[in-house]
Design a protein around this motif. Sequence first.
Motif, PDB file in Angstrom:
ATOM      1  N   LYS A  98       0.793  -1.231   0.000  1.00 50.46           N
ATOM      2  CA  LYS A  98       0.000   0.000   0.000  1.00 50.46           C
ATOM      3  C   LYS A  98       0.830   1.288   0.000  1.00 50.46           C
ATOM      4  O   LYS A  98       0.681   2.134   0.870  1.00 50.46           O
ATOM      5  N   GLU A 118       1.678   5.033  -0.934  1.00 50.83           N
ATOM      6  CA  GLU A 118       0.715   6.129  -1.035  1.00 50.83           C
ATOM      7  C   GLU A 118       0.555   6.658  -2.452  1.00 50.83           C
ATOM      8  O   GLU A 118      -0.542   7.022  -2.876  1.00 50.83           O
ATOM      9  N   LYS A 119       1.665   6.702  -3.204  1.00 48.70           N
ATOM     10  CA  LYS A 119       1.641   7.324  -4.528  1.00 48.70           C
ATOM     11  C   LYS A 119       2.076   6.310  -5.577  1.00 48.70           C
ATOM     12  O   LYS A 119       3.251   5.952  -5.657  1.00 48.70           O
ATOM     13  N   LEU A 170       2.025   2.183   3.795  1.00 48.71           N
ATOM     14  CA  LEU A 170       1.200   3.313   4.170  1.00 48.71           C
ATOM     15  C   LEU A 170      -0.267   2.896   4.181  1.00 48.71           C
ATOM     16  O   LEU A 170      -0.586   1.735   3.962  1.00 48.71           O
ATOM     17  N   LYS A 171      -1.158   3.819   4.399  1.00 45.77           N
ATOM     18  CA  LYS A 171      -2.542   3.471   4.702  1.00 45.77           C
ATOM     19  C   LYS A 171      -3.367   3.068   3.504  1.00 45.77           C
ATOM     20  O   LYS A 171      -4.286   2.280   3.626  1.00 45.77           O
ATOM     21  N   SER A 172      -3.098   3.618   2.354  1.00 45.07           N
ATOM     22  CA  SER A 172      -3.986   3.348   1.236  1.00 45.07           C
ATOM     23  C   SER A 172      -3.205   3.138  -0.045  1.00 45.07           C
ATOM     24  O   SER A 172      -2.058   3.517  -0.158  1.00 45.07           O
ATOM     25  N   SER A 173      -3.855   2.499  -1.021  1.00 42.79           N
ATOM     26  CA  SER A 173      -3.220   2.271  -2.314  1.00 42.79           C
ATOM     27  C   SER A 173      -4.262   2.459  -3.395  1.00 42.79           C
ATOM     28  O   SER A 173      -5.131   1.616  -3.575  1.00 42.79           O
TER      29      SER A 173
END
Length: 335
Positions: free
Chosen positions: A112, A114-115, A165-168
Motif C-alpha cells: 500500500k 501512497e503514490k 502506508l494506509k492506502s493504495s
Amino acid sequence: MGKVAVVGVVGRTNAGKSTLVNRLVGEKVSIVSPVEQTTRNTVRGIVADPRGQLVLLDTPGLHKAVGTLGKLLNRMARRSAAGTDITCVVFDAAQEPQLEDIGWMQRIAKEKPEKVVFVLNKADRAPFFETMYREAWEDARRKTEDGGEDIRRETLDEESSVSCLKSSSPVWVKCIATTEGGAKAVLDALFDFAEEGEKLFDDDIVTDYPRKLAIADSIREKYLAKMHQEVPHEMGILVKKIKEKSKSAVRPGLLPATRPVWEVDVEVLVNRASQKPIVIGKGAETVKYVRKCAERELSDVFGVKVEMEIWVRVEPNWMKNERLLAEMGYLGELV
C-alpha cells in the motif's frame, strides 16, 4: 522552489521502462532493445520541467530468475522503490497480464504505497488489454484484503521495497512511450504526486549514472542490435580502463585545437569458447561494428572523442563470479 520527487520506474522486463525514461528525460540515458533484460543496472534520469524536477530510477525488469546474475537483477528491481516518493509500474498492455505483472500488483496491494502510477504502455497497439489489467488489479487487491493466497515467491520473495502506508489507489495512465507527446499523461501524473522541495540536481544534468556503466551499456546495446538473442544474455561487458588525454586537431587555415580524448579498454566476457568467434564476427566484422557505433554515440553523449579497444575473453560462469559482477556494478555502486 518547484515540485520534486524521486520515482521508481518498475515492471517486468521489456515493458518499455527504458523507452519511457528516455522520453521523459528528453535524452537517451538508458539503453533500449526489444531483447529482454536489456537494463542490468538502476539508471537515474533527471527530468527538468517548469513545474520542477523528477529523478527517475530506471530498473532491471522483473523476470524468471536463472542463476546468480538473474537473482541479482530481480533483487535490484524489487529494491528500486525503497526510499522513493512515487512508484511507477509500467505494463506492456499490448500483451495480456503476465506472472511478473501480477506480482507487482500483488506487491502494491500488500504494501500500500501512497503514490502509485500504473502505466499502460503501447496504447497504440491492437489488441490493447486495458480491461484485463484493471481486472487483474482488482483481483490482487481483493485477495490481499481478504487475506487470500500468498504472494508468489518467484516474484516477491525479497524484503519490502516500498513503505507501508494506509492506502493504495493507483492512478491509471495510457501511454505511447515511443512517440513525441505519448508520455505527457505520465509526466502530468507524476508531477501531480510531486511535492514542493529543493532540486536534487542542477538543471543541466540529465543523469548521474557512472560513466563506466554507461559505456558498458552502450556496447551491450550495439551487440543486442547486431546479434539479437544469439549470445547477448551470456555476454558481460567489463570496462577495464578509461584514460583521459588531449590530442591536437589541425584544421586548414586555423591554429591547432586541443580536443579531449578518452581511450577506453573493454573486455567482452563469454561463457564458452564457441561463443567467442560469434561475438568477434567473420573478419572481426561484428566487433568493429560495435566499436564504431559505440564510439560515435559515446562521443556525442560525453562531448569528447572516444577511442575504444575491445577484446573478447572466455570466462566460464562469469555470471556466478562475484568479483566480476562487482566490477560490472551489479553488487553496488561504482565510483
